[in-house]
Design a protein around this motif. Structure first.
Motif, PDB file in Angstrom:
ATOM      1  N   TYR A   1      29.382   7.671 -19.675  1.00 41.95           N
ATOM      2  CA  TYR A   1      29.363   9.043 -20.190  1.00 41.95           C
ATOM      3  C   TYR A   1      28.045   9.748 -19.895  1.00 41.95           C
ATOM      4  O   TYR A   1      26.990   9.124 -19.781  1.00 41.95           O
ATOM      5  CB  TYR A   1      29.665   9.040 -21.688  1.00 41.95           C
ATOM      6  CG  TYR A   1      31.069   8.561 -21.963  1.00 41.95           C
ATOM      7  CD1 TYR A   1      32.135   9.447 -21.930  1.00 41.95           C
ATOM      8  CD2 TYR A   1      31.333   7.217 -22.194  1.00 41.95           C
ATOM      9  CE1 TYR A   1      33.442   9.005 -22.140  1.00 41.95           C
ATOM     10  CE2 TYR A   1      32.628   6.762 -22.401  1.00 41.95           C
ATOM     11  CZ  TYR A   1      33.673   7.658 -22.376  1.00 41.95           C
ATOM     12  OH  TYR A   1      34.951   7.206 -22.572  1.00 41.95           O
ATOM     13  N   ILE A   2      28.143  11.079 -19.780  1.00 41.80           N
ATOM     14  CA  ILE A   2      26.977  11.915 -19.509  1.00 41.80           C
ATOM     15  C   ILE A   2      26.508  12.536 -20.821  1.00 41.80           C
ATOM     16  O   ILE A   2      27.318  13.035 -21.612  1.00 41.80           O
ATOM     17  CB  ILE A   2      27.312  13.019 -18.488  1.00 41.80           C
ATOM     18  CG1 ILE A   2      27.764  12.405 -17.159  1.00 41.80           C
ATOM     19  CG2 ILE A   2      26.108  13.935 -18.260  1.00 41.80           C
ATOM     20  CD1 ILE A   2      28.280  13.418 -16.158  1.00 41.80           C
TER      21      ILE A   2
ATOM     22  N   SER B   1      20.147  16.206 -18.158  1.00 44.15           N
ATOM     23  CA  SER B   1      21.311  15.340 -18.355  1.00 44.15           C
ATOM     24  C   SER B   1      20.999  13.933 -17.849  1.00 44.15           C
ATOM     25  O   SER B   1      20.148  13.746 -16.983  1.00 44.15           O
ATOM     26  CB  SER B   1      22.528  15.890 -17.616  1.00 44.15           C
ATOM     27  OG  SER B   1      22.295  15.923 -16.224  1.00 44.15           O
TER      28      SER B   1
ATOM     29  N   THR C   1      23.211  10.037 -17.184  1.00 43.34           N
ATOM     30  CA  THR C   1      24.432   9.245 -17.249  1.00 43.34           C
ATOM     31  C   THR C   1      24.107   7.848 -17.774  1.00 43.34           C
ATOM     32  O   THR C   1      23.146   7.226 -17.331  1.00 43.34           O
ATOM     33  CB  THR C   1      25.073   9.124 -15.855  1.00 43.34           C
ATOM     34  OG1 THR C   1      25.390  10.426 -15.367  1.00 43.34           O
ATOM     35  CG2 THR C   1      26.343   8.288 -15.898  1.00 43.34           C
TER      36      THR C   1
ATOM     37  N   SER D   1      29.685   7.501 -10.657  1.00 42.60           N
ATOM     38  CA  SER D   1      28.237   7.702 -10.805  1.00 42.60           C
ATOM     39  C   SER D   1      27.646   6.840 -11.907  1.00 42.60           C
ATOM     40  O   SER D   1      26.425   6.771 -12.059  1.00 42.60           O
ATOM     41  CB  SER D   1      27.926   9.173 -11.078  1.00 42.60           C
ATOM     42  OG  SER D   1      28.536   9.603 -12.289  1.00 42.60           O
ATOM     43  N   ALA D   2      28.502   6.177 -12.685  1.00 39.12           N
ATOM     44  CA  ALA D   2      28.027   5.307 -13.768  1.00 39.12           C
ATOM     45  C   ALA D   2      28.116   3.829 -13.408  1.00 39.12           C
ATOM     46  O   ALA D   2      27.946   2.964 -14.267  1.00 39.12           O
ATOM     47  CB  ALA D   2      28.817   5.578 -15.041  1.00 39.12           C
TER      48      ALA D   2
END
Length: 247
Positions: free
Chosen positions: A129-130, A154, A156, A233-234
């Protein structure tokens, strides 16, 4: 702007009825006191000087608090745990820093922690989650001098990197690793030297892999990555590299 003014003299004192010192002379209609110390209250008055050098009466006195500067924040994550980490510059006159988090950039921000250092790791973040963060510097002199919030950044929350072990099973390299929270699968990479080119040899939902394509007598190097079930991206950082000779 005052009609007939050639310039303006700005004076400052530490108390309203104290001794005023000339701080600067400007031709414009504003002055920023770069010599003020964060947390303290100063008193100012201004007077006009015309082209002939004649000085007018002083303005009314106004007070101003020198606030702490707002922190300059950057974000990243801790490779071993995947947790977001927030860093910022030290702020002169600050005794501590408050870190706020929201689920969206314009959402409701909640105070997550207060620290005296210049970094914060969000251990409550969920992998995949971001999150959005902003930081405020707290004045060591008075709360009215706390900084404005930093710009929002932000970050992640990544999957934690797997902790991998390696043995041999009937001569074939056998890899095992721990389950990673919010990982949907794992990718296994192999090379024939530690700093060589790694090729993906398997994708699996299990927590193990036996390399049946390994050739006896050859030493292989392996690393494993957890793939996020929420967003690419995580994905995790790679595990530590482990090597073994196939038999």
């Amino acid at each position: 702007t005052v009609s007939g003014a050639a310039k303006y003299e700005v004076y400052r004192a530490a108390t309203r009825n104290g001794t005023y010192k000339l701080m600067g002379t400007v031709t414009g209609t504003s002055y920023t006191d770069e010599s003020a110390y964060a947390g303290y209250i100063y008193f100012y008055k201004v007077r006009v000087v015309d082209a002939g050098g004649v000085k007018g009466n002083f303005s009314t006195i106004h007070s101003a608090i020198c606030h702490c500067a707002k922190p300059v924040v950057s974000s990243g994550y801790v490779a071993s745990t995947g947790k977001p980490t927030i860093k910022w510059t030290a702020v002169s006159g600050a005794t501590e820093y408050q870190v706020y988090r929201a689920a969206t950039r314009n959402g409701t921000y909640k105070l997550m922690g207060t620290v005296t250092g210049t970094s914060y790791t969000d251990k409550s973040a969920d992998a995949g989650y971001i999150y959005f963060y902003k930081v405020k510097a707290v004045s060591k002199v008075r709360s009215a001098a706390d900084s404005n919030f930093s710009a929002v950044v932000s970050a992640t929350c990544h999957c934690a990197k797997p902790v991998m072990k390696i043995t041999t099973s009937s001569g074939d390299p056998k890899l095992t690793w721990n389950a990673v929270t919010n990982a949907s699968k794992y990718e296994v990479y192999r090379a024939t030297s530690k700093t060589g080119t790694y090729t993906k040899v398997a994708t699996t939902t299990a927590k193990r892999y036996t390399d049946k394509t390994a050739k006896a007598g050859t030493t292989y190097y392996y690393k494993v990555k957890a793939v996020s079930k929420v967003r690419p991206s995580a994905n995790s950082a790679f595990s530590a590299i482990k090597s073994i000779k196939a038999k």
